[in-house]
Design an enzyme around this catalytic site. Structure first.
Site, PDB file in Angstrom:
ATOM      1  N   ASN A   2     -25.738  40.204 121.837  1.00 41.21           N
ATOM      2  CA  ASN A   2     -26.497  39.464 120.825  1.00 41.21           C
ATOM      3  C   ASN A   2     -26.771  40.446 119.699  1.00 41.21           C
ATOM      4  OD1 ASN A   2     -28.190  37.804 119.345  1.00 41.21           O
ATOM      5  ND2 ASN A   2     -29.974  38.212 120.644  1.00 41.21           N
ATOM      6  N   GLY A   3     -26.395  40.095 118.473  1.00 43.54           N
ATOM      7  CA  GLY A   3     -26.610  40.999 117.341  1.00 43.54           C
ATOM      8  C   GLY A   3     -25.357  41.087 116.490  1.00 43.54           C
TER       9      GLY A   3
ATOM     10  N   GLU B 123     -43.276  22.947 103.579  1.00 43.12           N
ATOM     11  CA  GLU B 123     -43.046  22.827 105.019  1.00 43.12           C
ATOM     12  C   GLU B 123     -42.440  21.460 105.366  1.00 43.12           C
ATOM     13  OE1 GLU B 123     -42.700  24.679 107.320  1.00 43.12           O
ATOM     14  OE2 GLU B 123     -42.914  23.440 109.102  1.00 43.12           O
TER      15      GLU B 123
ATOM     16  N   LYS C 230     -38.689  20.968 107.134  1.00 36.04           N
ATOM     17  CA  LYS C 230     -38.650  20.267 108.426  1.00 36.04           C
ATOM     18  C   LYS C 230     -37.660  19.106 108.358  1.00 36.04           C
ATOM     19  CE  LYS C 230     -40.237  22.068 110.578  1.00 36.04           C
ATOM     20  NZ  LYS C 230     -40.910  23.288 110.873  1.00 36.04           N
TER      21      LYS C 230
ATOM     22  N   HIS D 160     -41.033  19.359  84.305  1.00 35.58           N
ATOM     23  CA  HIS D 160     -40.355  20.410  83.546  1.00 35.58           C
ATOM     24  C   HIS D 160     -38.884  20.504  83.923  1.00 35.58           C
ATOM     25  CE1 HIS D 160     -44.073  21.695  81.705  1.00 35.58           C
ATOM     26  NE2 HIS D 160     -44.639  21.563  82.899  1.00 35.58           N
TER      27      HIS D 160
ATOM     28  N   TRP E  20     -24.050  31.727 119.094  1.00 34.42           N
ATOM     29  CA  TRP E  20     -24.253  31.200 117.742  1.00 34.42           C
ATOM     30  C   TRP E  20     -23.353  32.061 116.866  1.00 34.42           C
ATOM     31  CZ3 TRP E  20     -26.060  32.821 112.920  1.00 34.42           C
ATOM     32  CH2 TRP E  20     -26.436  31.795 112.035  1.00 34.42           C
TER      33      TRP E  20
ATOM     34  N   ARG F 172     -31.241  28.965 121.536  1.00 33.33           N
ATOM     35  CA  ARG F 172     -31.007  30.151 120.707  1.00 33.33           C
ATOM     36  C   ARG F 172     -29.638  30.112 120.026  1.00 33.33           C
ATOM     37  NH1 ARG F 172     -34.530  34.503 122.018  1.00 33.33           N
ATOM     38  NH2 ARG F 172     -33.105  35.822 120.882  1.00 33.33           N
TER      39      ARG F 172
ATOM     40  N   GLU G 216     -33.934  20.397 108.049  1.00 35.42           N
ATOM     41  CA  GLU G 216     -33.290  21.033 109.196  1.00 35.42           C
ATOM     42  C   GLU G 216     -32.952  20.064 110.312  1.00 35.42           C
ATOM     43  OE1 GLU G 216     -37.310  23.277 110.869  1.00 35.42           O
ATOM     44  OE2 GLU G 216     -35.397  24.241 111.179  1.00 35.42           O
TER      45      GLU G 216
ATOM     46  N   LYS H 248     -32.838  29.308 116.740  1.00 30.46           N
ATOM     47  CA  LYS H 248     -34.289  29.406 116.801  1.00 30.46           C
ATOM     48  C   LYS H 248     -34.799  30.737 116.264  1.00 30.46           C
ATOM     49  CE  LYS H 248     -38.405  28.115 117.979  1.00 30.46           C
ATOM     50  NZ  LYS H 248     -39.027  27.212 116.980  1.00 30.46           N
TER      51      LYS H 248
ATOM     52  N   CYS I  54     -28.034  34.563 119.664  1.00 33.24           N
ATOM     53  CA  CYS I  54     -27.370  34.128 120.887  1.00 33.24           C
ATOM     54  C   CYS I  54     -28.361  34.266 122.046  1.00 33.24           C
ATOM     55  CB  CYS I  54     -26.161  34.998 121.164  1.00 33.24           C
ATOM     56  SG  CYS I  54     -25.049  35.090 119.766  1.00 33.24           S
TER      57      CYS I  54
HETATM   58  C1  AGP Z   1     -38.711  26.430 111.265  1.00 33.34           C
HETATM   59  O1  AGP Z   1     -38.687  25.079 111.509  1.00 33.34           O
HETATM   60  C2  AGP Z   1     -37.489  27.121 111.157  1.00 33.34           C
HETATM   61  N1  AGP Z   1     -36.637  26.868 112.240  1.00 33.34           N
HETATM   62  C3  AGP Z   1     -37.474  28.538 110.602  1.00 33.34           C
HETATM   63  O2  AGP Z   1     -37.756  28.411 109.250  1.00 33.34           O
HETATM   64  C4  AGP Z   1     -38.401  29.616 111.200  1.00 33.34           C
HETATM   65  O3  AGP Z   1     -39.729  29.323 110.936  1.00 33.34           O
HETATM   66  C5  AGP Z   1     -38.002  30.987 110.610  1.00 33.34           C
HETATM   67  O4  AGP Z   1     -36.685  31.280 110.987  1.00 33.34           O
HETATM   68  C6  AGP Z   1     -38.928  32.109 111.012  1.00 33.34           C
HETATM   69  O5  AGP Z   1     -38.905  32.324 112.390  1.00 33.34           O
HETATM   70  P1  AGP Z   1     -40.009  33.189 113.092  1.00 33.34           P
HETATM   71  O6  AGP Z   1     -41.307  32.492 112.910  1.00 33.34           O
HETATM   72  O7  AGP Z   1     -39.586  33.269 114.527  1.00 33.34           O
HETATM   73  O8  AGP Z   1     -40.017  34.531 112.420  1.00 33.34           O
END
Ligand code: AGP
Length: 606
Positions: free
Chosen positions: A99-100, A479, A483, A502, A75, A27, A486, A601, A2
């Site tokens: 937040n938490g 990667e 990408k 396989h 969130w 966030r 998401e 994020k 959050c």
């Molecule tokens: C990346 O596109 C993602 N949103 C996610 O995988 C991110 O890299 C992951 O949550 C790790 O975050 P950080 O680098 O802040 O630790």
């Protein structure tokens, strides 16, 4: 996850809170709310949806002015998305944002129920407000001290007490909080993007310390009421970096910022042509006094770790394992003082990565973190830090933070090998010189968007696709896949190209897209065979090939060739192609790429 903000001062607090929430919206963004002191007590306004919806509601609700208030963008973790579950939460004299996660909230709720106290929401945060209120006898600091002894879990709280107008109290455990006192007033938030308009100087509220914000100052005390002076930090980016600057989405802006981020991360670390960490205070003994490395991280940062493994093992011949932080921490990993644990994190706050770091330290391992956010928990708790200099990354999908993580692991692999003597000075110089060229190489790559946009248009209706590659290209496939998933919500899988047959090749049927990365000369012929295998089962192949690759036109449906570059550095170019594929496919589907559903994020919960 959050975003939280508190302000008390001599300007319009509602504006400060709403602008701050807008900046923090990345966030968490399912609902938002603010509370502020009025002449008649604390007023709270909440709205489900975006901060812009909350701003409209605040504007139409009243024209009252406020000088002190708190705001939150949520969130959801406990309880669905609704105004009732949205913060701030109020109970008795306490109004707070959180937040938490309060892990023992159920037990606390049961205890409070015995006193006839019932929450109105389904959130753990409201229970925290109830606990603080039950400890409150007109002394906020005492109430907070007493309450936090009962609360288990991660938290960052900003709290207002009805009978202390103009004051905000804050405390944190795990979840981040940064603050600064300016001529306009005192401001506190989950991260710097909400503060940057007012100051580039700030401090991280130390854990288990209470901050008392008034219009004139911020006073910090530990739990024994000793006053402390916080360590001030400085950021070298400004408001412009935290704005879209004419781009439709932050993700696109951040893709375009990669040459600069790479330059800022690489060039200060190349001295006299050699990688040099003396300004980072990282001694060579960190590399020479160990016999194995564990890289641990989450998501994209973990994918940068996969590339790091390849590079470090290649040049130093020292074993490296890469572990997902959420797995690593529960597997009783083998760690000792001869192990170097490298954590990689953009935010420096990812809960699992932080826990993995703590576990490594408890077991006597040496720790180095590669982190983007200055003063973040992972940076502060690691023995050594190598900061990446991407500036603020706002889009949920990591782009520039990934390529600077690559730059950092390349630098580590070169310095490591030089220190161990597995690379000569001459060899290291050549590698360092090529790394220095990456900002302009990536700049050049940015123009491949014209080739990718039409391909993305064709992909937009796809239900599922595959990324394949070998070696560095397999790490990049992972990667590329995350990408795309998401931001476009298209299912995809990354596969080591040789492994496909396989089992998973059964899913390759007519018109299934396969994005084949073939930038590595040493496995190029093998990749060609794998591409033929999927082509003959009807796949539509989008091939990303290295310079000089002889590609038979009938092999693929679309070919993207990287500009000339040493194969080892091809990931910097291929990363741009994959980022564009994700971006343009998502925008072709009409999606908001900066705020993908269900994602946040910075993942500060387990
Ligand atoms: C990346 O596109 C993602 N949103 C996610 O995988 C991110 O890299 C992951 O949550 C790790 O975050 P950080 O680098 O802040 O630790």
């Amino acid at each position: 996850m959050c975003g939280i903000i508190g302000f008390t001062g001599n300007i319009n607090a509602k504006d400060v809170l709403l602008q701050g929430l807008k900046a923090l919206e990345y966030r968490g963004y399912d609902s938002a709310g603010i509370s502020y002191f009025t002449e008649n007590g604390i007023r709270t306004i909440k709205a489900v949806g975006k901060v812009s919806g909350l701003a409209d509601k605040v504007a139409s609700a009243s024209s009252d002015t406020a000088k002190c208030g708190i705001g939150h963008t949520r969130w959801a973790t406990h309880g669905g998305v609704s105004e009732t579950n949205c913060h701030p939460h109020r109970f008795g004299k306490v109004t707070l944002i959180h937040n938490g996660i309060i892990e023992n909230y159920k037990e606390l709720q049961d205890e409070l129920a015995k006193e006839g106290k019932e929450p109105v929401s389904q959130t753990d945060s409201e229970i925290a407000a109830m606990v603080i209120d039950s400890c409150y006898k007109n002394n906020p600091v005492r109430a907070i001290k007493k309450a936090v002894k009962k609360l288990h879990g991660a938290y960052a709280f900003c709290i207002m007490f009805e009978d202390h107008p103009g004051s905000i109290y804050a405390i944190r455990n795990g979840s981040p909080l940064v603050a600064t006192a300016t001529k306009e007033g005192a401001i506190i938030a989950s991260d710097m993007v909400a503060l940057i308009k007012y100051s580039k100087d700030y401090f991280v509220l130390p854990e288990h310390h209470i901050a008392h914000l008034t219009a004139k100052s911020i006073n910090i005390t530990d739990l024994d009421q000793n006053e402390i002076e916080p360590d001030m930090l400085h950021v070298n980016w400004d408001m412009a970096a935290a704005r879209k600057g004419g781009y439709e989405y932050f993700m696109l802006k951040e893709i375009h910022e990669q040459p600069e981020s790479l330059h800022n991360t690489i060039s200060p670390r190349i001295k006299d042509g050699l990688p040099d960490f003396s300004a980072d205070n990282i001694p060579d003994s960190l590399f020479t006094d160990i016999n194995r490395i564990v890289i641990t991280a989450c998501g994209t940062a973990m994918h940068a770790g996969l590339i790091g493994k390849n590079m470090i093992e290649r040049f130093s011949r020292i074993p490296v394992t890469v572990d997902i932080a959420s797995e690593f921490r529960y597997q009783n990993p083998i760690l000792d003082s001869s192990t170097l644990v490298i954590t990689i994190s953009q935010s420096g706050e990812t809960a699992d990565t932080l826990a993995a770091l703590r576990l490594a330290k408890e077991n006597g391992a040496k720790t180095l973190s590669i982190v983007n956010v200055k003063g973040s928990s992972i940076a502060r708790e690691s023995d050594y830090v190598l900061y990446t200099h991407a500036g603020p990354e706002i889009a949920v999908a990591s782009t520039k933070a990934y390529t600077v993580q690559l730059a950092a692991v390349y630098l580590v692999s070169f310095r490591f090998a030089l220190a161990k003597g597995t690379l000569t000075e001459d060899e290291t110089r050549k590698l360092a010189a090529t790394l220095l060229e990456m900002p302009s190489f990536v700049e050049n790559m940015l123009s491949c968007d014209k080739a990718i946009e039409p391909i993305s248009n064709k992909l937009k209706k796809t239900k599922s696709l595959f990324f394949i590659g070998r070696g560095l290209d397999y790490a990049l496939s992972c990667e590329g896949s995350i990408k795309l998933k998401e931001v476009s919500y298209i299912h995809s899988e990354a596969y080591a190209a040789g492994e496909l047959k396989h089992g998973t090749i059964s899913l390759i049927t007519d018109n299934v897209p396969v994005i084949a990365l073939a930038t590595q000369e040493n496995v190029f012929a093998k990749m060609i065979s794998n591409i033929r295998e999927v082509r003959s089962r009807g796949a539509k192949v989008i091939m990303v090939a290295g310079t000089g690759a002889q590609v038979d036109a009938s092999l693929c449906d679309h070919l993207i060739t990287l500009p000339p570059v040493n194969d080892l550095f091809a990931p910097f170019g291929a990363a741009i192609v994959l980022q564009y594929i994700a971006y343009y496919t998502a925008t072709a589907r009409g999606l908001n790429v900066d705020q993908p559903r269900n994602l946040a994020k910075s993942v500060t919960v387990e």
